[in-house]
Design an enzyme around this catalytic site. Structure first.
Site, PDB file in Angstrom:
ATOM      1  N   ASN A   2      -4.701  11.370   4.582  1.00 52.92           N
ATOM      2  CA  ASN A   2      -5.625  10.998   5.335  1.00 52.92           C
ATOM      3  C   ASN A   2      -4.583  10.484   6.927  1.00 52.92           C
ATOM      4  OD1 ASN A   2      -7.591  10.055   7.241  1.00 52.92           O
ATOM      5  ND2 ASN A   2      -8.267   8.394   5.780  1.00 52.92           N
ATOM      6  N   TRP A   3      -4.695  11.724   7.715  1.00 51.79           N
ATOM      7  CA  TRP A   3      -3.857  11.296   9.052  1.00 51.79           C
ATOM      8  C   TRP A   3      -4.660  10.433  10.072  1.00 51.79           C
ATOM      9  CZ3 TRP A   3      -1.917  16.828  10.612  1.00 51.79           C
ATOM     10  CH2 TRP A   3      -0.694  17.386   9.714  1.00 51.79           C
ATOM     11  N   LYS A   4      -5.892  10.054   9.689  1.00 54.03           N
ATOM     12  CA  LYS A   4      -6.856   9.136  10.688  1.00 54.03           C
ATOM     13  C   LYS A   4      -6.672   9.917  11.956  1.00 54.03           C
ATOM     14  CE  LYS A   4      -5.929   5.610   7.392  1.00 54.03           C
ATOM     15  NZ  LYS A   4      -5.856   4.073   7.025  1.00 54.03           N
ATOM     16  N   HIS A  27     -14.922   5.889   4.336  1.00 55.39           N
ATOM     17  CA  HIS A  27     -13.601   5.128   4.362  1.00 55.39           C
ATOM     18  C   HIS A  27     -14.050   3.519   5.132  1.00 55.39           C
ATOM     19  CE1 HIS A  27      -9.696   4.127   5.771  1.00 55.39           C
ATOM     20  NE2 HIS A  27      -9.285   4.962   4.954  1.00 55.39           N
ATOM     21  N   GLU A  40     -12.611   2.233   7.421  1.00 57.83           N
ATOM     22  CA  GLU A  40     -12.409   2.046   8.788  1.00 57.83           C
ATOM     23  C   GLU A  40     -13.886   2.394   9.295  1.00 57.83           C
ATOM     24  OE1 GLU A  40      -8.825   4.143   9.060  1.00 57.83           O
ATOM     25  OE2 GLU A  40      -7.781   2.354   8.109  1.00 57.83           O
ATOM     26  N   GLU A  71     -10.142   1.999  -2.740  1.00 60.81           N
ATOM     27  CA  GLU A  71      -9.176   1.589  -1.508  1.00 60.81           C
ATOM     28  C   GLU A  71      -9.613   0.204  -1.181  1.00 60.81           C
ATOM     29  OE1 GLU A  71      -7.593   5.134   0.843  1.00 60.81           O
ATOM     30  OE2 GLU A  71      -9.377   4.349   1.698  1.00 60.81           O
ATOM     31  N   GLY A 114      -2.791   0.024   4.892  1.00 61.73           N
ATOM     32  CA  GLY A 114      -1.996  -0.235   6.216  1.00 61.73           C
ATOM     33  C   GLY A 114      -1.385  -1.394   6.111  1.00 61.73           C
ATOM     34  N   SER A 144      -1.549   1.721   0.930  1.00 60.09           N
ATOM     35  CA  SER A 144      -0.082   1.378   0.911  1.00 60.09           C
ATOM     36  C   SER A 144       0.701   2.047  -0.380  1.00 60.09           C
ATOM     37  CB  SER A 144       0.409   0.148   0.940  1.00 60.09           C
ATOM     38  OG  SER A 144      -0.055  -0.681   2.036  1.00 60.09           O
ATOM     39  N   GLY A 154      -2.318   7.272   3.417  1.00 58.57           N
ATOM     40  CA  GLY A 154      -2.440   6.921   4.988  1.00 58.57           C
ATOM     41  C   GLY A 154      -1.155   7.269   5.712  1.00 58.57           C
ATOM     42  N   GLY A 155      -0.461   5.849   6.089  1.00 61.17           N
ATOM     43  CA  GLY A 155       0.744   5.952   6.826  1.00 61.17           C
ATOM     44  C   GLY A 155       1.732   7.052   6.205  1.00 61.17           C
TER      45      GLY A 155
HETATM   46  P1  13P Z   1      -2.285   3.324   3.884  1.00 61.78           P
HETATM   47  O1  13P Z   1      -1.769   4.395   2.826  1.00 61.78           O
HETATM   48  O2  13P Z   1      -1.570   3.544   5.513  1.00 61.78           O
HETATM   49  O3  13P Z   1      -2.404   2.205   3.519  1.00 61.78           O
HETATM   50  O4  13P Z   1      -3.826   3.869   4.327  1.00 61.78           O
HETATM   51  C1  13P Z   1      -4.597   4.148   3.152  1.00 61.78           C
HETATM   52  C2  13P Z   1      -5.897   4.833   3.554  1.00 61.78           C
HETATM   53  O5  13P Z   1      -6.630   4.254   4.255  1.00 61.78           O
HETATM   54  C3  13P Z   1      -6.064   6.329   3.074  1.00 61.78           C
HETATM   55  O6  13P Z   1      -7.488   6.603   3.426  1.00 61.78           O
END
Ligand code: 13P
Length: 251
Positions: free
Chosen positions: A10-12, A94, A96, A166, A172, A212, A233-234
């Site tokens: 997920n590149w956000k 998600h 967010e 999640e 994050g 994470s 994510g990251g």
């Molecule tokens: P991180 O891997 O950066 O914690 O993010 C997870 C995420 O929100 C994937 O959708």
């Protein structure tokens, strides 16, 4: 039952077009015989990446979709638009989207319902906040998110759903839920699905963990009985990290 693992990046809101193409040039060479790889870039990068990935068994998926088919919804993107460029899967729910953009369980229910009745696959995200984890009522929170989001779907619709647990406190933050915490929740989720749908559904539905995930913890997490891959994510923005995570799932 053996379920094929998924590693979804997920590149956000990251990556310009040039940056996306550069990272993708590496991703197409990752060995992925036993794992499904998905990448969720921004809307602007969906179509170019779709063209780049098509010959390389990498699915391009969207990060969001509207719950209506068309009309006066400035700034929104529909299921039909995604399908028209060959994108057949979308992330819905998600944390967010829930916390920053006001998407309630009821809105998410409409999105999942519309998408799955119109030929779209969905990765449905849910998870408790830190306070809810500390209060000990996280099972209730997760059950409610699933009841509203997916447990009222038909059998045909649920077949189009992948779940992604999640925990908000792990997203994050660098803090990962520990293996016992993850397996406890994933088993609980599979049981909820089992209570509502046939056994073939609860045995085959894939439940991802997100929060994470890194090269250093991916093997341990992906080895858990009810974990079928990860939503990353990251670490999905760094080629070598993402490659290691895919290798951890490719068993
Ligand atoms: P991180 O891997 O950066 O914690 O993010 C997870 C995420 O929100 C994937 O959708």
């Amino acid at each position: 039952m053996k379920r094929k693992k998924i590693v979804a990046g997920n590149w956000k809101m990251n990556m310009t077009l040039d940056e996306s193409i550069e990272l993708s040039n590496g991703l197409i060479n990752i060995n992925k015989s036993n794992v499904d790889i998905m990448i969720a870039p921004s809307f602007t990068n969906l179509y170019p990446l779709k063209k780049q990935f098509d010959a390389h068994q990498i699915d391009v998926i969207a990060q969001n979709v509207n719950q209506n088919s068309k009309g006066a919804f400035t700034g929104e993107v529909s299921v039909e638009m995604l399908k028209s460029i060959g994108v057949n899967c979308v992330i819905i729910g998600h944390s967010e989207r829930r916390s920053l953009f006001g998407e309630t369980d009821q809105i998410l229910c409409k999105k999942v319902n519309y998408a799955t009745s119109n030929g779209m696959n969905v990765i449905f995200c849910f998870g408790e906040e830190l306070q809810q984890r500390q209060n000990g009522n996280y099972f209730d929170v997760i059950q409610k998110q699933l009841e509203v989001g997916v447990l009222s779907l038909s059998t045909e619709q649920i077949k189009k759903v992948t779940l992604a647990y999640e925990p908000v406190w792990a997203i994050g933050t660098g803090v990962t839920a520990n293996p016992d915490q993850i397996q406890e929740i994933h088993k609980f989720i599979r049981n909820l699905i089992h209570q509502r749908f046939e056994e073939t559904i609860s045995n085959s539905i894939r439940i991802l963990y997100g929060g994470s995930v890194k090269p250093t913890n991916a093997v341990e997490i992906f080895n858990l009985a009810d974990v079928d891959g990860g939503l990353i994510g990251g670490a999905s923005l760094k080629f070598t990290d993402f490659q290691s995570i895919v290798e951890a799932a490719d068993v």
